[in-house]
Design an enzyme around this catalytic site. Structure first.
Site, short mmCIF file in Angstrom:
data_model
loop_
_atom_site.label_atom_id
_atom_site.label_comp_id
_atom_site.label_asym_id
_atom_site.label_seq_id
_atom_site.Cartn_x
_atom_site.Cartn_y
_atom_site.Cartn_z
N LYS A 1 0.85 -1.20 0.00
CA LYS A 1 0.00 0.00 0.00
C LYS A 1 0.88 1.25 0.00
O LYS A 1 0.59 2.22 -0.70
CB LYS A 1 -0.93 -0.02 1.22
N SER B 1 -5.05 12.64 -1.82
CA SER B 1 -5.31 13.61 -0.75
C SER B 1 -4.17 14.63 -0.69
O SER B 1 -4.40 15.80 -0.38
CB SER B 1 -5.44 12.89 0.60
N GLU C 1 0.26 14.62 4.41
CA GLU C 1 0.95 13.45 4.95
C GLU C 1 2.25 13.24 4.17
O GLU C 1 2.22 12.75 3.05
CB GLU C 1 0.04 12.21 4.86
N1 LIG Z 1 -10.20 9.19 2.70
C1 LIG Z 1 -9.80 8.10 2.10
O1 LIG Z 1 -10.41 7.68 1.11
C2 LIG Z 1 -8.60 7.33 2.61
C3 LIG Z 1 -8.27 6.12 1.99
C4 LIG Z 1 -7.20 5.38 2.49
C5 LIG Z 1 -6.50 5.84 3.59
N2 LIG Z 1 -6.85 7.03 4.17
C6 LIG Z 1 -6.09 7.46 5.36
O2 LIG Z 1 -6.98 7.50 6.48
C7 LIG Z 1 -6.58 8.53 7.39
C8 LIG Z 1 -7.78 9.45 7.61
O3 LIG Z 1 -8.05 10.07 6.36
P1 LIG Z 1 -9.35 10.95 6.06
O4 LIG Z 1 -9.43 11.04 4.58
O5 LIG Z 1 -10.51 10.48 6.83
O6 LIG Z 1 -8.87 12.35 6.63
P2 LIG Z 1 -9.78 13.66 6.82
O7 LIG Z 1 -10.99 13.58 5.97
O8 LIG Z 1 -8.84 14.81 6.71
O9 LIG Z 1 -10.28 13.52 8.31
C9 LIG Z 1 -9.45 13.71 9.41
C10 LIG Z 1 -10.34 14.21 10.50
O10 LIG Z 1 -9.56 14.31 11.67
C11 LIG Z 1 -10.01 15.43 12.37
N3 LIG Z 1 -9.00 15.87 13.31
C12 LIG Z 1 -7.73 16.27 13.07
N4 LIG Z 1 -7.12 16.61 14.20
C13 LIG Z 1 -8.03 16.42 15.18
C14 LIG Z 1 -8.00 16.61 16.58
N5 LIG Z 1 -6.91 17.06 17.19
N6 LIG Z 1 -9.11 16.34 17.30
C15 LIG Z 1 -10.23 15.88 16.69
N7 LIG Z 1 -10.32 15.68 15.36
C16 LIG Z 1 -9.23 15.95 14.62
C17 LIG Z 1 -10.29 16.46 11.32
O11 LIG Z 1 -11.17 17.38 11.89
P3 LIG Z 1 -11.49 18.84 11.34
O12 LIG Z 1 -12.64 18.64 10.44
O13 LIG Z 1 -11.81 19.61 12.57
O14 LIG Z 1 -10.26 19.32 10.61
C18 LIG Z 1 -10.91 15.61 10.23
O15 LIG Z 1 -12.31 15.55 10.36
C19 LIG Z 1 -5.38 9.21 6.73
O16 LIG Z 1 -4.18 8.67 7.22
C20 LIG Z 1 -5.53 8.87 5.25
O17 LIG Z 1 -4.32 8.87 4.53
C21 LIG Z 1 -7.87 7.77 3.71
#
Ligand SMILES: NC(=O)c1ccc[n+]([C@@H]2O[C@H](COP(=O)([O-])OP(=O)(O)OC[C@H]3O[C@@H](n4cnc5c(N)ncnc54)[C@H](OP(=O)(O)O)[C@@H]3O)[C@@H](O)[C@H]2O)c1
Length: 309
Positions: free
Chosen positions: A186, A256, A268
């Site tokens: 991955k 992303s 990231e």
């Molecule tokens: N999205 C995908 O399709 C996908 C696929 C594979 C892997 N991933 C991995 O999964 C992980 C999560 O990705 P994501 O896409 O879900 O990210 P995201 O949409 O940016 O969501 C992250 C969330 O974390 C919250 N956050 C950050 N700091 C925080 C804190 N101190 N306290 C509370 N909440 C906090 C943010 O809140 P705010 O809204 O307040 O900023 C946001 O809602 C990452 O490592 C990403 O690389 C994602």
């Protein structure tokens, strides 16, 4: 509507970070009615709409906005971006005891090392995420399965317990005895997809350029050398397979890191290209191409972080 039965295994679960990944997990776990799910968020939230392949549903949410209000739980699902882990530290401090298990639904290969300093000795389950999650609004997420299994964890006590926890949701969890290979596989996708789209500011169509394909193969060969020494059982033609996979992603889609760069946000870096370079240093394997990408991405991401604060 009658209340769901309270089973003896009713567990307390905190989901930290309600983006595309955490919102989906929190919504699906809440819908089962089997556990007490708390969302740990930065802005108040009372309900969550989740859209998936079987349609949309809405659930009421128990949400906390202040870590001081959090109490120890059985499970934490950490779903922030990797570079937001430290900012989630105050949540983890309050939620975790040595009896807690933290599942890290994050990209990268170093989940345990990244999270261990914050979790008061809790067990950590690294989870590879294979579903596509998108936050359409603070209270609205959409997820799309993109592979046979939506999550992959190691075949150990923590991984098996996590698979059982998610067993009543539509998210399939593969428990793998060869997690090291799968996590590197991955990471190799991210090793080319994220840096190249973000640095060129182009979507996946950029991988149709012959020069970008040659560069991608060289980046992958370099990273693959590190991965193999780290124990990953990669194919001889792993680089070609990864490039083929990335070329199969929709030409108009992107990563992303690309979208974070467009929005002027930090992204990231350390958990992806940074992890390859760091592992190379540990094993004494030169990674000049990945090192070059890391320096450029760091310069942009760290500048974005400064202008955000
Ligand atoms: N999205 C995908 O399709 C996908 C696929 C594979 C892997 N991933 C991995 O999964 C992980 C999560 O990705 P994501 O896409 O879900 O990210 P995201 O949409 O940016 O969501 C992250 C969330 O974390 C919250 N956050 C950050 N700091 C925080 C804190 N101190 N306290 C509370 N909440 C906090 C943010 O809140 P705010 O809204 O307040 O900023 C946001 O809602 C990452 O490592 C990403 O690389 C994602």
């Amino acid at each position: 509507m009658s209340e769901p039965p309270v089973s003896p295994q009713r567990l307390s679960i905190a989901v930290v970070g309600l983006g595309g990944i955490g919102g989906t997990a929190a919504g699906l776990l809440t819908r089962t009615g089997l556990h007490d799910v708390t969302a740990c968020v930065r802005k108040p939230l009372e309900r969550l709409m989740v859209e998936g392949p079987d349609g949309a549903f809405e659930v009421p949410l128990t949400a906390l906005t202040d870590p001081a209000d959090a109490r120890p739980v059985d499970w934490v699902l950490l779903c922030t971006k990797t570079h937001e882990t430290a900012s989630a530290g105050p949540w983890l401090e309050r939620l975790c005891t040595p009896s807690t298990t933290v599942a890290a639904l994050q990209n990268g290969i170093d989940h345990v090392e990244r999270i261990a300093p914050y979790v008061n000795g809790a067990a950590i389950v690294p989870a590879l995420v294979y579903y596509n999650g998108e936050r359409l609004a603070p209270d609205h997420v959409r997820y799309k399965p993109v592979s046979e299994n939506e999550l992959v964890v190691p075949d150990d006590a923590g991984g098996r317990a996590f698979a059982a926890l998610m067993g009543d949701t539509p998210l399939h969890v593969l428990v793998s005895a060869d997690f090291v290979t799968l996590k590197w596989r991955k990471l190799l996708v991210n090793a080319i997809a994220n840096p190249i789209t973000a640095l060129t500011l182009q979507r996946f169509a950029v991988f149709e350029r012959p020069d970008i394909q040659l560069l991608s193969l060289a980046i992958l060969d370099e990273a693959g050398r590190v991965a193999r020494v780290d124990g990953a059982g990669l194919h001889d033609d792993e680089s070609q397979r990864v490039l083929k996979m990335v070329r199969g992603f929709g030409a108009n889609l992107s990563t992303s890191t690309y979208f974070d760069r467009l929005a002027g946000r930090p992204f990231e870096v350390e958990a992806l290209t940074g992890a390859i370079v760091a592992a190379g240093e540990r094993y004494g394997i030169a990674t000049p191409l990945n090192g070059l990408l890391l320096t450029l991405l760091r310069a942009i991401s760290e500048e974005n972080a400064k202008t955000q604060t």
